[in-house]
Design a protein around this motif. Structure first.
Motif, PDB file in Angstrom:
ATOM      1  N   ALA A   1       0.794  -1.225   0.000  1.00 39.94           N
ATOM      2  CA  ALA A   1       0.000   0.000   0.000  1.00 39.94           C
ATOM      3  C   ALA A   1       0.829   1.278   0.000  1.00 39.94           C
ATOM      4  N   LEU A   2       1.931   1.293   0.741  1.00 39.38           N
ATOM      5  CA  LEU A   2       2.649   2.535   0.948  1.00 39.38           C
ATOM      6  C   LEU A   2       3.635   2.832  -0.175  1.00 39.38           C
ATOM      7  N   THR A   3       3.819   4.107  -0.448  1.00 43.95           N
ATOM      8  CA  THR A   3       4.837   4.537  -1.394  1.00 43.95           C
ATOM      9  C   THR A   3       6.200   4.530  -0.704  1.00 43.95           C
ATOM     10  N   ASP A   4       7.265   4.670  -1.493  1.00 42.23           N
ATOM     11  CA  ASP A   4       8.599   4.713  -0.905  1.00 42.23           C
ATOM     12  C   ASP A   4       8.733   5.902   0.043  1.00 42.23           C
ATOM     13  N   ASP A   5       8.160   7.037  -0.329  1.00 39.55           N
ATOM     14  CA  ASP A   5       8.216   8.206   0.554  1.00 39.55           C
ATOM     15  C   ASP A   5       7.481   7.947   1.865  1.00 39.55           C
ATOM     16  N   GLU A   6       6.304   7.322   1.778  1.00 32.27           N
ATOM     17  CA  GLU A   6       5.532   7.022   2.987  1.00 32.27           C
ATOM     18  C   GLU A   6       6.281   6.045   3.891  1.00 32.27           C
ATOM     19  N   ARG A   7       6.999   5.101   3.294  1.00 30.31           N
ATOM     20  CA  ARG A   7       7.706   4.104   4.102  1.00 30.31           C
ATOM     21  C   ARG A   7       8.854   4.697   4.904  1.00 30.31           C
ATOM     22  N   ARG A   8       9.287   5.886   4.548  1.00 26.76           N
ATOM     23  CA  ARG A   8      10.326   6.542   5.333  1.00 26.76           C
ATOM     24  C   ARG A   8       9.787   7.044   6.668  1.00 26.76           C
ATOM     25  N   GLU A   9       8.464   7.164   6.773  1.00 30.23           N
ATOM     26  CA  GLU A   9       7.867   7.691   8.011  1.00 30.23           C
ATOM     27  C   GLU A   9       6.769   6.813   8.596  1.00 30.23           C
ATOM     28  N   PHE A  10       6.208   5.923   7.781  1.00 29.72           N
ATOM     29  CA  PHE A  10       5.057   5.131   8.218  1.00 29.72           C
ATOM     30  C   PHE A  10       5.302   3.642   8.002  1.00 29.72           C
ATOM     31  N   LEU A  11       4.529   2.844   8.709  1.00 36.01           N
ATOM     32  CA  LEU A  11       4.441   1.406   8.466  1.00 36.01           C
ATOM     33  C   LEU A  11       2.982   0.995   8.611  1.00 36.01           C
ATOM     34  N   THR A  12       2.637  -0.166   8.091  1.00 37.01           N
ATOM     35  CA  THR A  12       1.286  -0.706   8.266  1.00 37.01           C
ATOM     36  C   THR A  12       1.354  -1.780   9.344  1.00 37.01           C
ATOM     37  N   VAL A  13       0.632  -1.570  10.429  1.00 38.28           N
ATOM     38  CA  VAL A  13       0.785  -2.443  11.596  1.00 38.28           C
ATOM     39  C   VAL A  13       0.169  -3.826  11.384  1.00 38.28           C
ATOM     40  N   CYS A  14      -0.667  -3.993  10.344  1.00 42.11           N
ATOM     41  CA  CYS A  14      -1.300  -5.300  10.136  1.00 42.11           C
ATOM     42  C   CYS A  14      -0.304  -6.362   9.696  1.00 42.11           C
ATOM     43  N   CYS A  15       0.741  -5.946   8.965  1.00 40.32           N
ATOM     44  CA  CYS A  15       1.650  -6.960   8.422  1.00 40.32           C
ATOM     45  C   CYS A  15       3.125  -6.637   8.611  1.00 40.32           C
ATOM     46  N   SER A  16       3.473  -5.394   8.925  1.00 37.42           N
ATOM     47  CA  SER A  16       4.885  -5.035   9.080  1.00 37.42           C
ATOM     48  C   SER A  16       5.470  -5.622  10.362  1.00 37.42           C
ATOM     49  N   ARG A  17       6.755  -5.913  10.308  1.00 34.46           N
ATOM     50  CA  ARG A  17       7.491  -6.326  11.501  1.00 34.46           C
ATOM     51  C   ARG A  17       8.722  -5.431  11.616  1.00 34.46           C
ATOM     52  N   ALA A  18       9.747  -5.882  12.299  1.00 33.10           N
ATOM     53  CA  ALA A  18      10.941  -5.043  12.495  1.00 33.10           C
ATOM     54  C   ALA A  18      12.191  -5.811  12.084  1.00 33.10           C
ATOM     55  N   ARG A  19      13.079  -5.110  11.366  1.00 31.66           N
ATOM     56  CA  ARG A  19      14.402  -5.657  11.094  1.00 31.66           C
ATOM     57  C   ARG A  19      15.328  -5.388  12.275  1.00 31.66           C
ATOM     58  N   SER A  20      15.069  -4.298  12.983  1.00 30.56           N
ATOM     59  CA  SER A  20      15.832  -3.950  14.180  1.00 30.56           C
ATOM     60  C   SER A  20      15.209  -4.627  15.392  1.00 30.56           C
ATOM     61  N   ALA A  21      15.895  -4.539  16.518  1.00 28.76           N
ATOM     62  CA  ALA A  21      15.395  -5.187  17.733  1.00 28.76           C
ATOM     63  C   ALA A  21      14.168  -4.490  18.288  1.00 28.76           C
ATOM     64  N   SER A  22      13.981  -3.205  17.924  1.00 31.80           N
ATOM     65  CA  SER A  22      12.835  -2.463  18.464  1.00 31.80           C
ATOM     66  C   SER A  22      12.409  -1.378  17.482  1.00 31.80           C
ATOM     67  N   LEU A  23      11.178  -0.919  17.667  1.00 30.12           N
ATOM     68  CA  LEU A  23      10.628   0.192  16.925  1.00 30.12           C
ATOM     69  C   LEU A  23      10.007   1.169  17.926  1.00 30.12           C
ATOM     70  N   THR A  24       9.992   2.444  17.571  1.00 29.84           N
ATOM     71  CA  THR A  24       9.271   3.432  18.359  1.00 29.84           C
ATOM     72  C   THR A  24       8.163   3.998  17.493  1.00 29.84           C
ATOM     73  N   LEU A  25       6.928   3.900  17.975  1.00 31.72           N
ATOM     74  CA  LEU A  25       5.770   4.328  17.196  1.00 31.72           C
ATOM     75  C   LEU A  25       5.207   5.636  17.744  1.00 31.72           C
ATOM     76  N   ASP A  26       4.705   6.469  16.830  1.00 26.42           N
ATOM     77  CA  ASP A  26       4.115   7.752  17.197  1.00 26.42           C
ATOM     78  C   ASP A  26       2.644   7.540  17.543  1.00 26.42           C
ATOM     79  N   LEU A  27       2.419   6.900  18.680  1.00 24.41           N
ATOM     80  CA  LEU A  27       1.061   6.626  19.179  1.00 24.41           C
ATOM     81  C   LEU A  27       0.934   7.199  20.587  1.00 24.41           C
TER      82      LEU A  27
END
Length: 318
Positions: A292-318
């Motif tokens: 769904a997301l464009t390359d520009d959107e992926r620099r700031e957003f993720l889709t929580v339904c299917c995305s995971r993390a390559r790093s050990a942790s993520l910080t979300l703007d919630l």
């Protein structure tokens, strides 16, 4: 930061296509040209209740003045289609994200095979308009229980009469269901095959295309589906507003972990197609698995339904 886009659309016309399916013509409330789209795209609607639901665009992509969507009423669903039936009245203004495409036509294909089950006909209708106009090579298989339940029946019957389509009616008898392998055919270089329909229909399609090159197979499902990829690892998520850290085990989606922790995230497709569950992240490296997301959107957003993390942790703007 990128802002989440939104457009306003007014219901200009409603057509009853079958006992359960109605089509809605949508226009700009101010008479403006609508955002462009391509065959296979969908709109993600933000319903009055707070639900989000995505529906395929089924008009002609060349028409910049209007959109068409068709919605099948599901009495035992999650309530989205019932809310649409109750609130989408002529003259009502509704909110949606601009079109996104999770099932685009392959530009380099020499031949297209389109297979639709039930309400899965909706993206195929837009594809027909596009392929006709471009004089492309294509063939359509439409599967339904009865002729009365075929949405866009006149268009499909015209395609059948022109030798461009086959209509498969099984009367809800499993013994009469069409042979998916025969509809898919052999994997030929330059031929691309597309399918949209219910979960069981798509499982049969997956089996029939197991030997096909993955780049020639295109699928859109309207049933939520949870997939776990071998090798998924656990990771932590920190919520910026509270500082709380949530653990996401290997067998649990980020969406499920957030909901269990009390975060009510709007979702629709739950498979990375619609973009309705887009959330900003502030730190970490996401493993983007959406369409769904464009390359520009992926620099700031993720889709929580299917995305995971390559790093050990993520910080979300919630």
């Amino acid at each position: 930061m990128l802002s989440r886009p939104e457009i306003l659309l007014q219901i200009a016309e409603i057509k009853v296509l079958t006992p359960r399916v109605s089509a809605y013509r949508l226009v700009s409330p101010h008479g403006e040209r609508l955002p462009t789209w391509s065959a296979g795209a969908h709109l993600n609607f933000r319903l009055p209740s707070g639900r989000t639901r995505c529906y395929s665009l089924c008009g002609d992509p060349a028409n910049k003045a209007e959109y068409w969507v068709a919605v099948q009423r599901e009495e035992n669903g999650e309530g989205g289609s019932l809310e649409v039936a109750e609130t989408f009245a002529r003259g009502v203004v509704v909110r949606a994200d601009p079109p996104r495409n999770g099932l685009p036509l392959a530009e380099d294909a020499r031949h297209h095979v389109l297979i639709a089950g039930g309400i899965g006909i909706t993206p195929v209708v837009a594809m027909i308009h596009h392929l006709r106009r471009n004089k492309a090579s294509y063939f359509i298989h439409v599967c339904a229980r009865t002729l009365k339940e075929v949405a866009f029946r006149d268009l499909i019957q015209a395609e059948v009469a022109a030798g461009q389509a086959a209509l498969h009616l099984d009367g809800n008898d499993p013994a009469r269901r069409p042979d998916m392998g025969a509809m898919v055919g052999a994997a030929i270089d330059g031929t691309h095959v597309y399918a949209c329909g219910p979960a069981g229909f798509l499982k049969a399609f997956d089996r029939a295309t197991e030997s096909w090159p993955r780049g020639q197979v295109h699928v859109e499902s309207f049933a939520p589906e949870t997939k776990q990829t071998e090798g998924d690892r656990p990771f932590d998520v920190t919520i910026i507003s509270t500082g709380k850290t949530i653990q996401v085990p290997a067998g649990t989606t980020l969406l499920a972990a957030l909901k269990a922790a009390g975060h009510d995230i709007a979702t629709s497709c739950r498979q990375g197609i619609c973009g309705s569950c887009m959330v900003a992240y502030l730190d970490g490296e996401p493993d983007h698995r959406d369409q769904a997301l464009t390359d520009d959107e992926r620099r700031e957003f993720l889709t929580v339904c299917c995305s995971r993390a390559r790093s050990a942790s993520l910080t979300l703007d919630l």
